[in-house]
Design a protein around this motif. Structure first.
Motif, mmCIF file in Angstrom:
data_model
loop_
_atom_site.group_PDB
_atom_site.id
_atom_site.type_symbol
_atom_site.label_atom_id
_atom_site.label_comp_id
_atom_site.label_asym_id
_atom_site.label_seq_id
_atom_site.Cartn_x
_atom_site.Cartn_y
_atom_site.Cartn_z
ATOM 1 N N GLN A 1 0.830 -1.207 0.000
ATOM 2 C CA GLN A 1 0.000 0.000 0.000
ATOM 3 C C GLN A 1 0.866 1.261 0.000
ATOM 4 O O GLN A 1 0.564 2.233 -0.691
ATOM 5 N N SER A 2 1.931 1.237 0.779
ATOM 6 C CA SER A 2 2.800 2.413 0.869
ATOM 7 C C SER A 2 3.531 2.682 -0.446
ATOM 8 O O SER A 2 3.562 3.818 -0.930
ATOM 9 N N PHE A 3 4.081 1.654 -1.019
ATOM 10 C CA PHE A 3 4.828 1.842 -2.265
ATOM 11 C C PHE A 3 3.906 2.218 -3.432
ATOM 12 O O PHE A 3 4.331 2.910 -4.368
ATOM 13 N N ALA A 4 2.670 1.758 -3.392
ATOM 14 C CA ALA A 4 1.730 2.048 -4.481
ATOM 15 C C ALA A 4 1.454 3.545 -4.621
ATOM 16 O O ALA A 4 1.009 3.999 -5.678
ATOM 17 N N ARG A 5 1.727 4.300 -3.575
ATOM 18 C CA ARG A 5 1.504 5.752 -3.644
ATOM 19 C C ARG A 5 2.590 6.461 -4.462
ATOM 20 O O ARG A 5 2.407 7.599 -4.883
ATOM 21 N N TYR A 6 3.719 5.778 -4.692
ATOM 22 C CA TYR A 6 4.845 6.437 -5.358
ATOM 23 C C TYR A 6 5.345 5.700 -6.601
ATOM 24 O O TYR A 6 6.029 6.302 -7.439
ATOM 25 N N PHE A 7 5.038 4.414 -6.704
ATOM 26 C CA PHE A 7 5.598 3.611 -7.796
ATOM 27 C C PHE A 7 4.490 2.838 -8.502
ATOM 28 O O PHE A 7 3.395 2.647 -7.959
ATOM 29 N N ASP A 8 4.795 2.370 -9.687
ATOM 30 C CA ASP A 8 3.873 1.525 -10.423
ATOM 31 C C ASP A 8 3.686 0.207 -9.670
ATOM 32 O O ASP A 8 4.646 -0.352 -9.119
ATOM 33 N N VAL A 9 2.453 -0.285 -9.666
ATOM 34 C CA VAL A 9 2.134 -1.505 -8.910
ATOM 35 C C VAL A 9 2.968 -2.693 -9.380
ATOM 36 O O VAL A 9 3.284 -3.598 -8.598
ATOM 37 N N SER A 10 3.347 -2.703 -10.650
ATOM 38 C CA SER A 10 4.131 -3.820 -11.188
ATOM 39 C C SER A 10 5.495 -3.941 -10.512
ATOM 40 O O SER A 10 6.140 -4.985 -10.600
ATOM 41 N N MET A 11 5.940 -2.857 -9.828
ATOM 42 C CA MET A 11 7.247 -2.869 -9.173
ATOM 43 C C MET A 11 7.178 -3.356 -7.729
ATOM 44 O O MET A 11 8.201 -3.442 -7.040
ATOM 45 N N SER A 12 5.991 -3.670 -7.237
ATOM 46 C CA SER A 12 5.791 -3.970 -5.813
ATOM 47 C C SER A 12 6.733 -5.043 -5.284
ATOM 48 O O SER A 12 7.402 -4.861 -4.254
ATOM 49 N N ASP A 13 6.786 -6.167 -5.964
ATOM 50 C CA ASP A 13 7.603 -7.282 -5.464
ATOM 51 C C ASP A 13 9.074 -6.890 -5.369
ATOM 52 O O ASP A 13 9.762 -7.226 -4.394
ATOM 53 N N GLU A 14 9.564 -6.193 -6.374
ATOM 54 C CA GLU A 14 10.968 -5.773 -6.384
ATOM 55 C C GLU A 14 11.249 -4.788 -5.254
ATOM 56 O O GLU A 14 12.278 -4.892 -4.560
ATOM 57 N N LEU A 15 10.356 -3.828 -5.054
ATOM 58 C CA LEU A 15 10.528 -2.825 -4.000
ATOM 59 C C LEU A 15 10.472 -3.467 -2.619
ATOM 60 O O LEU A 15 11.283 -3.149 -1.738
ATOM 61 N N ILE A 16 9.525 -4.387 -2.432
ATOM 62 C CA ILE A 16 9.389 -5.056 -1.131
ATOM 63 C C ILE A 16 10.621 -5.903 -0.841
ATOM 64 O O ILE A 16 11.108 -5.953 0.298
ATOM 65 N N ALA A 17 11.144 -6.586 -1.854
ATOM 66 C CA ALA A 17 12.356 -7.395 -1.667
ATOM 67 C C ALA A 17 13.530 -6.518 -1.247
ATOM 68 O O ALA A 17 14.313 -6.882 -0.353
ATOM 69 N N CYS A 18 13.660 -5.349 -1.878
ATOM 70 C CA CYS A 18 14.735 -4.411 -1.533
ATOM 71 C C CYS A 18 14.566 -3.918 -0.097
ATOM 72 O O CYS A 18 15.529 -3.842 0.668
ATOM 73 N N TYR A 19 13.342 -3.588 0.259
ATOM 74 C CA TYR A 19 13.038 -3.116 1.609
ATOM 75 C C TYR A 19 13.407 -4.180 2.644
ATOM 76 O O TYR A 19 14.083 -3.897 3.638
ATOM 77 N N ARG A 20 12.955 -5.401 2.417
ATOM 78 C CA ARG A 20 13.178 -6.460 3.403
ATOM 79 C C ARG A 20 14.644 -6.848 3.508
ATOM 80 O O ARG A 20 15.124 -7.172 4.601
#
Length: 490
Positions: free
Chosen positions: A319-338
């Protein structure tokens, strides 16, 4: 097929027919069921529990009502006992039906680990509404009427009531209508006045129903000419007096004291469930640094403000990343975060004062506990192990074990199942509006932790059941004698 061939018949199929009496009784029952089910769903219960109860209870209640009637009118059936089964001809006594339904409910809900008083508070007032509808079945059957009255008595009544009250050559007082009006007034007072301004504890709405219906029935029964009798006593009046006394004693708390060790009056200690971040461990700085790391990699020109960082506390990563990035990037962004979050975990995570002392008290006094988080189970375990808290929690519910993240209440419900406990008495302790809402969404008692002053306004606005500024305040809270639920949701 013919609809409404006479006043008693709804539809006929040759030699078979469905009476208005049956239609109205069923309509009232299903209305009470559906209105009650709407609230049970808000508490997070599976429809199946109450569907099964209704399907089994309804015939049991009909049998109970019939047996009660036949017992006191046996002379009608002694010479032709087969007529005992002719329920469609009328002859159901509500007191017998209620006793059968309540008796079966005691057995059924106790077996399913559901608080019987909580169920009764919802179901019985709606039964009163069903009785209002059911009395019109008596009207169609020309029964439950009063003494002979002159035709002028009906000058201000609708013509159809006057006509139907002309029985065996005389006009009769429409006592079915008086009881129906009394029950309708009772339903409105209990559900819209007493529930909001007078109710103090579980069972009070059920007791109010029993007392009010007993009062109405006592006076109306005195006007009827077809009362069930036991010697020279009107059975319904005697039962009504008992009902009024039972209801008033219940409201005054007599039964809670006398039967404190027995179901459904026995009080259970609440299940205490915790969020992790910002509640059991201080992960705020770790979260902020993890988001800064991701933004430095994927949006280096954007500097996160303090307000933006605060907004990340509560929602899921997606939900947080969706405010700034395309939804298709979610998995990549979450992996980087974790990856960063796990690597730097021990560097930034801090301990909250009083947490261990509070958990020691809760465990020592027999409170079942678990953690429910939107994080992965592995990440939750890391936070607990950092400060030696894992031993307090036999159950951890992470995001991979729930259908939807908070504020969906599925994690709370799963934790209760894993602890082998019902969820009628649940405290959920968290530090975000989504935590508060998750508890509300299953009728639980929400406790908002204000360990960060910047979040106090948001948490207050979310209207938690209680608000604490130090974890040890929870010790005094659980000692209070109260219902562990959110009354504002129904």
């Amino acid at each position: 097929m013919a609809f409404f061939p006479d006043m008693k018949t709804f539809v006929s199929f040759g030699s078979l027919s469905i009476t208005w009496y049956a239609v109205l009784i069923l309509t009232g029952a299903f209305l009470a069921y559906l209105l009650s089910l709407r609230i049970f769903r808000k508490w997070g219960y599976d429809d199946e529990i109450f569907e099964n109860y209704f399907l089994m209870m309804f015939p049991i209640a009909i049998i109970g009502a019939r047996i009660w009637y036949v017992l006191f009118e046996w002379e009608q059936y002694a010479d032709n006992w087969v007529k005992v089964f002719y329920v469609w001809e009328g002859g159901l006594a509500i007191h017998g039906g209620l006793l059968a339904a309540i008796g079966f409910g005691w057995f059924y809900f106790r077996r399913h680990g559901v608080d019987g008083l909580r169920v009764a508070d919802v179901a019985l007032p709606h039964v009163m509404l069903a009785q209002v509808i059911g009395r019109w079945g008596n009207f169609m059957n020309q029964e439950a009427f009063g003494e002979i009255v002159p035709e002028s008595y009906f000058d201000h009544f609708p013509a159809f009531i006057k006509d139907q009250m002309y029985i065996s050559g005389h006009y009769h007082m429409p006592t079915f209508l008086y009881e129906g009006i009394g029950n309708l007034i009772g339903f409105i007072l209990i559900m819209f006045v007493y529930r909001k301004y007078g109710r103090k504890k579980r069972g009070d709405l059920a007791y109010a129903y029993i007392a009010w219906y007993g009062m109405v029935r006592f006076f109306v029964e005195g006007l009827r000419t077809d009362s069930l009798m036991f010697g020279g006593i009107r059975v319904a009046q005697a039962v009504s007096v008992i009902g009024v006394l039972f209801g008033v004693c219940g409201i005054l708390g007599v039964w809670n004291k006398m039967f404190a060790k027995f179901y459904p009056w026995r009080k259970e200690k609440p299940v205490v469930l915790f969020d992790l971040d910002g509640t059991l461990v201080d992960t705020k700085e770790l979260i902020f640094q993890s988001f800064r790391h991701v933004f430095a990699q994927y949006k280096p020109d954007h500097t996160l403000s303090e307000e933006e960082l605060q907004s990340f506390l509560g929602p899921t990563l997606k939900q947080s990343f969706a405010r700034y990035f395309d939804v298709s990037m979610s998995d990549e962004l979450i992996a980087c975060y974790r990856e960063y979050n796990h690597r730097e975990h021990d560097r930034y995570v801090k301990e909250f004062a009083g947490v261990k002392e509070t958990l020691d008290y809760l465990r020592g006094n027999g409170y079942a506990m678990a953690v429910v988080s939107n994080k992965t189970k592995h990440t939750v375990a890391m936070g607990l192990e950092k400060f030696g808290l894992e031993e307090y929690f036999p159950v951890i519910i992470g995001c991979e074990e729930i259908k939807e993240p908070k504020p969906d209440p599925s994690g709370i419900l799963e934790a209760c199942k894993a602890l082998y406990r019902g969820h009628d008495n649940v405290i959920y302790v968290g530090d975000s509006a989504s935590d508060v809402q998750a508890a509300k969404n299953m009728g639980g008692f929400s406790v908002a932790c204000v360990f960060d002053e910047a979040k106090e306004a948001e948490l207050t606005q979310s209207k938690p059941c209680a608000l604490i500024h130090h974890m040890e305040e929870l010790i005094e809270l659980v000692k209070e004698d109260r219902e562990w639920e959110d009354r504002t949701i129904y």
